[in-house]
Design a protein around this motif. Structure first.
Motif, PDB file in Angstrom:
ATOM      1  N   CYS A 202      51.256  37.505  46.153  1.00 61.76           N
ATOM      2  CA  CYS A 202      50.364  36.495  45.582  1.00 61.76           C
ATOM      3  C   CYS A 202      49.012  36.494  46.313  1.00 61.76           C
ATOM      4  O   CYS A 202      48.971  36.420  47.543  1.00 61.76           O
ATOM      5  N   PRO A 203      47.890  36.559  45.583  1.00 63.53           N
ATOM      6  CA  PRO A 203      46.562  36.591  46.227  1.00 63.53           C
ATOM      7  C   PRO A 203      46.135  35.251  46.837  1.00 63.53           C
ATOM      8  O   PRO A 203      45.195  35.213  47.631  1.00 63.53           O
ATOM      9  N   ASN A 204      46.823  34.164  46.461  1.00 67.96           N
ATOM     10  CA  ASN A 204      46.427  32.837  46.930  1.00 67.96           C
ATOM     11  C   ASN A 204      46.803  32.660  48.407  1.00 67.96           C
ATOM     12  O   ASN A 204      47.983  32.576  48.756  1.00 67.96           O
ATOM     13  N   GLN A 205      45.802  32.582  49.274  1.00 63.75           N
ATOM     14  CA  GLN A 205      46.055  32.500  50.709  1.00 63.75           C
ATOM     15  C   GLN A 205      46.724  31.192  51.111  1.00 63.75           C
ATOM     16  O   GLN A 205      47.291  31.082  52.201  1.00 63.75           O
ATOM     17  N   ASP A 209      54.830  30.927  49.804  1.00 63.30           N
ATOM     18  CA  ASP A 209      55.749  32.058  49.661  1.00 63.30           C
ATOM     19  C   ASP A 209      55.081  33.098  48.762  1.00 63.30           C
ATOM     20  O   ASP A 209      55.179  33.036  47.543  1.00 63.30           O
ATOM     21  N   ARG A 210      54.404  34.041  49.376  1.00 65.59           N
ATOM     22  CA  ARG A 210      53.546  34.961  48.623  1.00 65.59           C
ATOM     23  C   ARG A 210      54.273  36.190  48.098  1.00 65.59           C
ATOM     24  O   ARG A 210      53.692  36.995  47.379  1.00 65.59           O
ATOM     25  N   ILE A 244      52.175  34.911  37.107  1.00 68.40           N
ATOM     26  CA  ILE A 244      52.025  33.573  37.693  1.00 68.40           C
ATOM     27  C   ILE A 244      52.967  33.454  38.877  1.00 68.40           C
ATOM     28  O   ILE A 244      54.168  33.747  38.764  1.00 68.40           O
ATOM     29  N   CYS A 245      52.409  33.087  40.014  1.00 74.62           N
ATOM     30  CA  CYS A 245      53.233  32.932  41.212  1.00 74.62           C
ATOM     31  C   CYS A 245      54.181  31.753  41.015  1.00 74.62           C
ATOM     32  O   CYS A 245      53.740  30.629  40.741  1.00 74.62           O
ATOM     33  N   PRO A 246      55.488  31.944  41.147  1.00 75.50           N
ATOM     34  CA  PRO A 246      56.445  30.853  40.943  1.00 75.50           C
ATOM     35  C   PRO A 246      56.409  29.788  42.038  1.00 75.50           C
ATOM     36  O   PRO A 246      56.961  28.713  41.863  1.00 75.50           O
TER      37      PRO A 246
END
Length: 871
Positions: A202-205, A209-210, A244-246
């Motif tokens: 996941c790109p969201n820093q 839980d990436r 979409i990141c769960p």
């Protein structure tokens, strides 16, 4: 031979394990050189079918499978093994190994100590039991000492687990806003397979839980898909292919990262070049771990985020390294300037050691020390120094999948080797392997050792693998009558072959694979291994005394070293002259050559002829698999040309006109014979064979070939050869000789229709051109498997660009440019008169008529038939 070579190059480690003992570049197939050796050593009673034939069952028989076959070669009466074979460009040792196996004495010359070492260890004998025992000892000792630095905690069970790979990404400050950008070409860590889930990052820093696992699908989500995330919210996908990141609900395109084509983009949209940024900062790449792959307690491979405990292991490893570094075998050499090494210097790498993480420096420095020290131990059944050298070789080969030049392959979920291409390629998202892992994956030291072990097993008991075309099985034939042994190594010389130690006429046969002009910069690339090997071997071997691989006399074209075509031809001629001196009067020189550029072909033929050899034939053979990245990604040729030469010369003169006349009738007969012998022989392959015959006659009379009282040089001879071949081959365009070569080639291509890359390239080679020449002029299009002529309508913008740049001055225009532009004007009812007044000639009319014939479009003829008064 082509089928054998194709299978071998696909899985060299399976078909010829000895050639996986250590990395070397551009190896030719061992099966090809075994066939060459058999053909050269057997007498006139042995036929092609005696060497290898297919039975009715689909299985095979012949000397290729067993050269001592009593059925075909009773009492070994048809093979002369009392000979000496020389390879003046020994490289990875293919010629030496294959001829050694056939029972003859071999002599090798090779400038690079890494190649020389690979040849030596390929033929050195070794006690495998002692070798395996000592390998297991130093591996277990190293695991005990530093294996803890490659551990992590499984988040589900809390148990300690072994790491296989660490994922890293380069961090760089934006030159505009100073935002630290983490470079990701994409956010995909593994493709979904039936046997394993896909993995995204996941790109969201801010995400907790990436790591995102995907099962049951191989592509992104469809627009409109609803996804429930961890806090119970439902997110709807906005674009096809997005994910979409769960955990956090962030929507992103897995293939749209922050880096591409050498440039990075920050979150504010600023775009900069990575090399330029590093240059301004005067820094080398700075990497940060972000994830890792490990083996969980149930034996499954999983991916998790890199956490604080993992970061502590990195620091502990660095501290350990700092404490004992002075006692380890770690290279300190600076990276030199060079055509290939400049790629590293452009990223501000200064020393070879900087290409590795601290943990890898600790691991390999310790392993090499233990391997070297094995030489001081005592064994009843083996020489300790020899055992140490094989251990060192295994560790050196393992470097191929270590360091910050290794990149992750999302399709296979494993690391690629450093030299996926013949180049140094700095990476922004490298992987750090665990060489000590118990999984024995491709990056493990155990895997590298097994390659050495299996290679030496192959020396003791060689085998051949051949596919049964009837049942599809690959059959393995052990050849118990043959071995590969150091006893048949007459001499291995780590020096240039421009001055050989052999006596005059002391060599029976020369089989080699010369350097490919500027295709592979062997010395620059092999420094990667040399600096490590030198740490272990410089006290024992003079060959490893220099700080870096010697490069002054390396025979390549290299801009950085000011080695141009003249240097290449002169140096190559020096070697061929020495070959001529040491070769017996009735001996033969055979070599393979692999290059996509005609300039390289011209210079090697010139060097060969100038040194006193007469070319007796040339034949195309398979050299590399089409899916090899050196081939598929770079549009290179996947075939070699076998060139045969001897010392025959005649002290007679001949004119170019006489030569051309003789060639025409000779080639017609030869073409008919070759078509009778080979039902599936393509025109492209036939063109290569005919060119070899042409060069036989030219080189036989050289330098006594004259035109209008002047000696005929190699380029003029090749032009003559090309025109004769074009006339002899079916589908000759029969255009006036004044029509430029690119137009002639394009016209013939239009007549033949679409072709695969290699067939087209072989046709062009006969014209001293290549596919790139046509591509530069927008004359060819399409993927490798289907190259097609570009049509007039598709080329018109390009032609207009030429006209706008040069006015109507025809000097920069090809003849086909003029005809196609007139065709375009005529078809669109525009005035052609002013162009016809300047361009119209009888030769251009012939070209227009030809294009009308091959396209079926009479408007090409009409263009040239219009009177100037029409408008």
């Amino acid at each position: 031979m082509d089928q054998l070579a194709e299978k071998e190059t696909y899985r060299r480690d399976v078909y010829r394990p000895i050639y996986s003992l250590h990395k070397w570049w551009a190896r030719r197939p061992g099966s090809t050189f075994r066939c060459l050796g058999l053909a050269a050593l057997t007498d006139g009673d042995i036929t092609k079918d005696d060497i290898l034939t297919e039975r009715n069952s689909g299985s095979h028989d012949g000397l290729y499978i067993d050269s001592y076959s009593e059925k075909i070669n009773p009492n070994d009466e048809h093979i002369d093994r009392d000979v000496t074979v020389l390879d003046p460009f020994a490289g990875g040792g293919t010629t030496l190994v294959e001829l050694n196996r056939l029972g003859v004495d071999v002599v090798g010359y090779e400038l690079s100590p890494v190649a020389w070492w690979t040849e030596k260890k390929s033929m050195d004998d070794v006690n495998l039991d002692v070798l395996e025992r000592e390998f297991n000892r130093i591996l277990e000792e190293t695991r005990d000492e530093i294996g803890e630095y490659y551990k992590t905690t499984d988040p589900q069970t809390g148990q300690e687990c072994e790491v296989l790979y660490y994922f890293q990404s380069q961090r760089i400050p934006c030159l505009t806003c100073e935002e630290e950008v983490q470079l990701f070409p994409r956010y995909q860590l593994a493709k979904t397979k039936k046997t394993r889930p896909g993995v995204l990052y996941c790109p969201n820093q801010s995400c907790d839980d990436r790591i995102i696992e995907i099962s049951g699908r191989e592509k992104g989500l469809d627009a409109g898909t609803e996804v429930n995330i961890s806090d119970g919210e439902t997110i709807t996908v906005s674009e096809d292919g997005n994910e979409i990141c769960p955990d956090c609900g962030h929507e992103f395109d897995p293939n749209d990262g922050t880096y591409g084509y050498g440039k990075y983009t920050c979150s504010n949209g600023h775009k900069h070049d990575v090399k330029e940024t590093l240059k301004r900062l005067d820094e080398r790449p700075n990497f940060k771990h972000f994830a890792l792959q490990y083996i969980d307690p149930r034996g499954n491979k999983r991916v998790k985020e890199f956490d604080q405990e993992d970061a502590k292991n990195v620091k502990r490893a660095k501290k350990h390294l700092d404490e004992i570094r002075d006692g380890l075998l770690i290279p300190e050499q600076e990276i030199p300037n060079g055509d290939k090494t400049d790629a590293l210097l452009n990223y501000n790498y200064k020393h070879f050691s900087e290409l590795f993480t601290d943990r890898h420096l600790l691991t390999f420095g310790l392993l090499l020390k233990k391997a070297r020290d094995t030489g001081t131990r005592e064994f009843d059944e083996a020489e300790s120094q020899n055992i140490a050298e094989f251990l060192i070789t295994s560790i050196s080969n393992n470097l191929m999948r270590a360091g910050n030049l290794c990149v992750w392959d999302v399709y296979t979920a494993k690391s690629d080797q450093v030299f996926k291409r013949h180049a140094y390629i700095p990476r922004v998202q490298p992987v750090e392997s665990n060489p000590l892992n118990h999984d024995e994956n491709v990056a493990s030291l155990n895997n590298a050792f097994r390659k050495v072990y299996r290679g030496k097993e192959f020396c003791k008991r060689p085998f051949e693998k051949i596919k049964n075309q009837k049942n599809g099985d690959v059959e393995q034939f052990y050849v118990d009558s043959e071995t590969i042994s150091e006893e048949r190594v007459k001499s291995l010389n780590c020096k240039t072959s421009e001055r050989m130690d052999e006596d005059d006429e002391s060599v029976d046969l020369i089989i080699t694979d010369p350097p490919y002009y500027d295709n592979v910069q062997y010395s620059e690339l092999s420094d990667y291994f040399y600096v490590w090997l030198r740490e272990c071997l410089h006290d024992e071997y003079e060959e490893f005394k220099p700080e870096l691989v010697p490069k002054a006399r390396e025979i390549v074209a290299n801009n950085s070293a000011n080695k141009d075509e003249e240097f290449f031809v002169e140096s190559l001629a020096n070697v061929f002259s020495e070959c001529n001196r040491v070769l017996k009067s009735d001996g033969e020189l055979v070599f393979t050559y692999h290059h996509n550029e005609n300039e390289a072909w011209s210079v090697i033929l010139e060097a060969l002829i100038r040194s006193g050899f007469t070319i007796t034939g040339a034949y195309p053979v398979q050299s590399e698999m089409p899916n090899n990245p050196h081939i598929s990604e770079l549009d290179n040729a996947e075939y070699d040309i076998l060139v045969y030469a001897n010392k025959e010369r005649v002290d007679e003169e001949i004119t170019l006109t006489e030569l051309r006349k003789n060639l025409f009738f000779e080639l017609q007969d030869l073409a008919a014979e070759e078509r009778d012998r080979h039902d599936d022989l393509s025109k492209a392959d036939l063109g290569v064979i005919l060119r070899g015959k042409c060069m036989y006659y030219y080189s036989k009379y050289y330098p006594n070939v004259y035109s209008e009282g002047e000696e005929v040089g190699i380029e003029e001879a090749l032009d003559t050869v090309d025109s004769v071949i074009e006339q002899v081959l079916e589908g000759s365009v029969n255009l006036p000789s004044s029509i430029d070569p690119l137009t002639q080639a394009y016209a013939a291509f239009c007549q033949r229709g679409w072709e695969e890359f290699d067939d087209l390239n072989k046709h062009l080679l006969a014209k001293n051109l290549n596919v790139g020449d046509l591509e530069d002029e927008k004359l060819v299009k399409g993927p490798r498997e289907k190259k097609e002529p570009v049509t007039t309508d598709e080329r018109i913008t390009y032609i207009e660009g030429k006209l706008n740049k040069n006015g109507r001055d025809g000097d920069a225009l090809l003849d086909i440019d003029k005809v196609q532009y007139l065709y375009h004007l005529y078809k669109s009812d525009q005035n052609t008169a002013e162009y016809l007044k300047e361009w119209k000639t009888d030769d251009l009319e012939d070209l227009s008529d030809f294009m009308a014939d091959v396209t079926g479009d009479d408007r090409y003829e009409n263009v040239m038939e219009m009177g100037l008064s029409q408008f």
